[in-house]
Design a protein around this motif. Sequence first.
Motif, PDB file in Angstrom:
ATOM      1  N   PRO A 381      41.709  38.488  41.831  1.00 24.74           N
ATOM      2  CA  PRO A 381      42.227  39.697  42.493  1.00 24.74           C
ATOM      3  C   PRO A 381      43.739  39.753  42.548  1.00 24.74           C
ATOM      4  N   ARG A 382      44.410  38.643  42.301  1.00 22.05           N
ATOM      5  CA  ARG A 382      45.873  38.680  42.226  1.00 22.05           C
ATOM      6  C   ARG A 382      46.340  39.336  40.935  1.00 22.05           C
ATOM      7  N   ALA A 385      42.967  44.722  40.375  1.00 24.83           N
ATOM      8  CA  ALA A 385      42.313  45.312  41.543  1.00 24.83           C
ATOM      9  C   ALA A 385      40.812  45.416  41.286  1.00 24.83           C
ATOM     10  N   ASN A 386      40.021  45.110  42.310  1.00 22.12           N
ATOM     11  CA  ASN A 386      38.556  45.164  42.193  1.00 22.12           C
ATOM     12  C   ASN A 386      38.102  44.514  40.881  1.00 22.12           C
ATOM     13  N   ARG A 394      41.334  51.548  34.308  1.00 23.20           N
ATOM     14  CA  ARG A 394      42.442  50.691  34.737  1.00 23.20           C
ATOM     15  C   ARG A 394      43.427  50.457  33.585  1.00 23.20           C
ATOM     16  N   GLY A 402      45.241  51.055  42.292  1.00 27.85           N
ATOM     17  CA  GLY A 402      45.105  50.777  43.720  1.00 27.85           C
ATOM     18  C   GLY A 402      45.327  49.310  44.054  1.00 27.85           C
ATOM     19  N   GLY A 403      46.013  48.617  43.201  1.00 32.05           N
ATOM     20  CA  GLY A 403      46.273  47.194  43.405  1.00 32.05           C
ATOM     21  C   GLY A 403      46.909  46.609  42.173  1.00 32.05           C
ATOM     22  N   PRO A 404      46.908  45.290  42.044  1.00 33.50           N
ATOM     23  CA  PRO A 404      47.597  44.651  40.919  1.00 33.50           C
ATOM     24  C   PRO A 404      46.944  44.962  39.578  1.00 33.50           C
ATOM     25  N   HIS A 405      47.761  44.961  38.541  1.00 34.53           N
ATOM     26  CA  HIS A 405      47.270  45.114  37.169  1.00 34.53           C
ATOM     27  C   HIS A 405      48.188  44.278  36.286  1.00 34.53           C
TER      28      HIS A 405
END
Length: 473
Positions: A381-382, A385-386, A394, A402-405
């Motif tokens: 997850p770092r 995202a999901n 993605r 909505g988070g790291p990529h």
Amino acid sequence: MNTLTTATARTRRIADLPHPKGLPLIGNAHQLKPDRLHLILERWAQELGVPYRLQICGRPVVVTTDAELAQRMARERPHRYRRMRQLESVLEEIGCNGLFSAEGVAWEPNRRLVMQALSMPHIKAFFPTLNAITGRLRVRLARAASEGRTLDMTQELKRYTVDVTSALAFGEDPHTLEQERGVIQEHLALIMPMLMRRINAPFPYWRYVRLPQDRQVDRALVEIHRYVRRMMQRAREHMRDDPRETPRHLLEAMLTMCDAPGSSVTEDQVAANVLTLLLAGEDTTANALSWALFYVATDRALQQRLARHARRVLGESAVCPDFEWLKHFDLFEAVCTEAGRLRPVASISSFEPLEDVQLDNLFVPAGTTIFFVHRPAMLDPRHFANPERFDPDRWLHPRDAGGPHEPRACMLFGAGPRVCPGRYLAGVEMRLVLSMLLAGFEVELTVDPASIEEVTAFAMVPNVMPLRLRPRA
């Protein structure tokens, strides 16, 4: 201290690393089932943390899932790292020690040649042939759909990739798509599982005792080498009868290099590179497409979305008719990339330092085998995202994830100077095949998705991929 530098301090040794319990003398060799190797290494990474070590008959192996570390080691090939020596030894035995496993000075001229042959301008010029072969695959699939037959889609796709690779690199199309038996792909299919068994065997038993499976591979190798040599002979005859200043394809370029005054390239090296390209072109792309179809077949909404997109772009065309149209199929390659993140065909990479190195605070002597296990970094997850969710968008809209990529954690084609030279061709094949398939057919998996198992057969492959196609209204 730099994470990856010549060893000057010795804070930890390999013997200090956590390790799975083994047996005296053989260590963990009995636990490493070749066809489940990537799953075993992933499980131990979860249980022990990383890095950890294995012991195989007195030989230590360091295992890591650190993608940043793998990126750095990949960048320092071939001058500081190489692939594990067992791989080169086994490939040398079967006459396949080409670009993939060649090291040092033997690697660079081969690399330049293959990179040029598989460059985007060359693939663009080759596109009419690619289009025609994809059309032949469609005819084969349409026949099966009309007869209501279930297809092992991985095997169908391997026929396609063998035809594409042979036509592009060697100027010959074996037309495996039009044949049912006796095709070269049947012999090639035996090689990757054999490599997996032999590379990970604690003792080279096949040099002393030939088991039934070894004799079967021996027969396949005879046919494969006969096929390769005949292809080389025909290429030479073509060069003699119709001489050109510029080689028409990779095989002619390799033969020209072989014939140059003072050349160190031999006929055997040319044959080894031909076999390497056949194996690599046949196996990896076909299995990557097969895993992508697994997710498409089990997600009706995604399948409908892809079908609408393909029909909108293709119009009345059954197969993408123009190279420039491929830019409209980013979604289809994103599906393959996302499938590769969750089901990486290249699930394990091997490194071997040519000198003592310091990896963070771990001292690793020269000659130690290091395994990088790909998937854990892509499920971290770092990094994404999901990460457990299949989400091709993605790759199209990373800012909306909505988070790291972190795409550097997704090393589907390797990294550094030895990044896969066939990555452009693979991307074109993925766009062509998926757009053709989803525009013309509904795709249904005929078994419970949970029954499809991952198998380590050098590449990470599905044990079976039974699909039924229906013509799309």
